[in-house]
Scaffold this motif. Structure first.
Motif, short mmCIF file in Angstrom:
data_model
loop_
_atom_site.label_atom_id
_atom_site.label_comp_id
_atom_site.label_asym_id
_atom_site.label_seq_id
_atom_site.Cartn_x
_atom_site.Cartn_y
_atom_site.Cartn_z
N LEU A 39 -0.82 0.00 8.01
CA LEU A 39 -1.78 -0.89 7.36
C LEU A 39 -1.20 -1.67 5.98
CD1 LEU A 39 -5.20 0.77 8.21
CD2 LEU A 39 -4.41 -1.31 8.99
N LEU A 40 -0.60 -0.89 5.49
CA LEU A 40 -0.11 -1.37 4.07
C LEU A 40 1.18 -2.42 4.51
CD1 LEU A 40 -0.28 1.59 1.68
CD2 LEU A 40 -1.50 -0.46 1.49
N ASP A 41 2.09 -1.93 5.48
CA ASP A 41 2.86 -2.68 5.68
C ASP A 41 2.52 -3.94 6.75
OD1 ASP A 41 5.92 -3.06 6.21
OD2 ASP A 41 5.51 -2.82 8.33
N GLN A 42 1.45 -4.05 7.33
CA GLN A 42 0.83 -5.04 7.97
C GLN A 42 0.21 -6.13 6.81
OE1 GLN A 42 -2.29 -4.18 11.00
NE2 GLN A 42 -0.74 -2.73 11.94
N ALA A 43 -0.19 -5.63 5.68
CA ALA A 43 -0.95 -6.36 4.89
C ALA A 43 0.36 -7.00 3.83
CB ALA A 43 -1.59 -5.36 3.71
N ARG A 44 1.26 -6.26 3.54
CA ARG A 44 2.48 -6.87 3.26
C ARG A 44 3.13 -7.94 3.92
NH1 ARG A 44 5.19 -2.56 3.46
NH2 ARG A 44 4.04 -1.34 1.96
N HIS A 45 3.24 -7.89 5.28
CA HIS A 45 3.91 -9.05 6.15
C HIS A 45 2.87 -10.10 6.00
CE1 HIS A 45 6.71 -6.13 6.87
NE2 HIS A 45 7.11 -6.70 8.03
N ALA A 66 -5.09 -9.97 4.86
CA ALA A 66 -4.13 -8.99 4.30
C ALA A 66 -4.79 -7.99 3.18
CB ALA A 66 -2.84 -9.64 3.46
N ALA A 67 -5.73 -8.48 2.31
CA ALA A 67 -6.55 -7.70 1.58
C ALA A 67 -7.55 -6.65 2.52
CB ALA A 67 -7.46 -8.75 0.82
N LEU A 68 -8.00 -7.28 3.48
CA LEU A 68 -8.81 -6.12 4.25
C LEU A 68 -8.01 -5.28 4.97
CD1 LEU A 68 -11.59 -5.90 5.52
CD2 LEU A 68 -10.90 -7.46 7.26
N ARG A 69 -6.72 -5.50 5.34
CA ARG A 69 -6.10 -4.26 5.78
C ARG A 69 -5.40 -3.40 4.65
NH1 ARG A 69 -2.79 -8.67 9.45
NH2 ARG A 69 -3.73 -7.90 11.39
N THR A 70 -5.53 -3.86 3.45
CA THR A 70 -5.18 -3.10 2.17
C THR A 70 -6.29 -1.86 2.11
OG1 THR A 70 -3.68 -4.73 1.47
CG2 THR A 70 -4.66 -3.12 0.06
N ALA A 71 -7.52 -2.76 2.09
CA ALA A 71 -8.88 -1.72 1.88
C ALA A 71 -8.88 -0.91 3.23
CB ALA A 71 -10.16 -2.90 1.97
N ALA A 72 -8.57 -1.38 4.32
CA ALA A 72 -8.54 -0.14 5.50
C ALA A 72 -7.53 0.98 5.19
CB ALA A 72 -8.25 -1.06 6.80
N ALA A 73 -6.38 0.58 4.75
CA ALA A 73 -5.40 1.59 4.41
C ALA A 73 -6.06 2.63 3.64
CB ALA A 73 -4.06 1.18 3.57
N VAL A 74 -6.66 2.13 2.33
CA VAL A 74 -7.24 3.10 1.46
C VAL A 74 -8.44 3.98 1.98
CG1 VAL A 74 -8.64 3.23 -0.66
CG2 VAL A 74 -6.72 1.68 -0.61
N LEU A 75 -9.20 3.34 3.09
CA LEU A 75 -10.25 4.03 3.72
C LEU A 75 -9.73 5.02 4.58
CD1 LEU A 75 -12.61 1.13 4.38
CD2 LEU A 75 -12.89 2.60 2.62
N ALA A 76 -8.48 4.77 5.14
CA ALA A 76 -7.77 5.74 5.80
C ALA A 76 -7.33 6.95 5.45
CB ALA A 76 -6.49 4.98 6.64
N VAL A 77 -6.94 6.88 4.01
CA VAL A 77 -6.63 7.91 3.24
C VAL A 77 -7.88 8.59 2.55
CG1 VAL A 77 -5.42 8.71 1.18
CG2 VAL A 77 -4.40 7.06 2.65
N ARG A 78 -8.67 7.97 2.15
CA ARG A 78 -9.97 8.47 1.37
C ARG A 78 -11.14 8.36 1.90
NH1 ARG A 78 -9.93 6.87 -4.77
NH2 ARG A 78 -8.24 7.33 -5.47
N ALA A 149 -3.21 -0.52 -4.49
CA ALA A 149 -3.48 0.45 -3.38
C ALA A 149 -2.30 1.11 -2.78
CB ALA A 149 -4.38 -0.45 -2.12
N GLU A 150 -1.08 0.45 -2.99
CA GLU A 150 -0.13 1.27 -2.54
C GLU A 150 0.12 2.38 -3.46
OE1 GLU A 150 2.85 -2.01 -0.42
OE2 GLU A 150 2.91 -2.04 -2.61
N ARG A 151 -0.01 2.21 -4.88
CA ARG A 151 0.15 3.37 -5.71
C ARG A 151 -0.89 4.52 -5.41
NH1 ARG A 151 1.56 -0.90 -9.55
NH2 ARG A 151 -0.82 -0.89 -10.31
#
Length: 176
Positions: A39-45, A66-78, A149-151
């Protein structure tokens, strides 16, 4: 050697060793879920693509996605699954859930939640949905949000390790 004429040491009886206390588990940093990294990679692209788009409404919609995909990555982790049946049936926006699992991102969540209706209009092809300035501002905000989010995702809480100097590739190959 003392104690023997032929140089062999005499064997002494061993006393029983005291029991070894159990070793507590060492906290280990869990690997980041592959879905979050994707998801972070998709957001970057997505941000890279948004930066190339000329139409402001398209740039806005792509940056918001892209921001929504970034949020989804955080949700996938936390994120944690909902525990009650009632809450599981209710559909909630990522922007509603994000502050619950990452309170430090509450302001970001509010910012992007406020832009969701505009993104919907932009995705519908309504050219007046976003001005050039709106699109540029959102693109910058989404890029900042992605870096934060990446950090968070890459540096999950765990034991602090000192930074080691990087080895040149030739040394790594010889060492391994």
């Amino acid at each position: 050697m003392a104690g023997s004429a032929n140089g062999v040491r005499p064997v002494l009886p061993l006393s029983p060793l005291p029991p070894v206390p159990p070793v507590p588990p060492v906290p280990r940093r869990a690997a980041t879920p592959p879905a979050a990294l994707d998801l972070l990679d998709q957001a970057r692209h997505g941000l890279a693509e948004a930066a190339t788009l000329q139409a402001p409404h398209e740039r806005y919609a792509t940056a918001h996605l892209a921001a929504l995909r970034t949020a989804a990555a955080v949700l996938a982790v936390r994120g944690r699954p909902e525990t009650s049946e009632r809450r599981r049936r209710r559909i909630r926006s990522a922007w509603d859930v994000l502050p619950e699992v990452a309170p430090e991102l509450t302001e970001w969540s509010a910012l992007f939640a406020s832009g969701a209706p505009r993104r919907a209009r932009a995705e519908a092809g309504i050219r007046s949905a976003a001005s050039r300035r709106d699109a540029d501002d959102l693109l910058r905000d989404a890029a900042d949000f992605l870096r934060i989010a990446e950090r968070m995702v890459a540096h999950r809480p765990g034991p602090v390790r000192p930074a080691l100097p990087r080895q040149p590739a030739a040394e790594r190959q010889q060492a391994g």
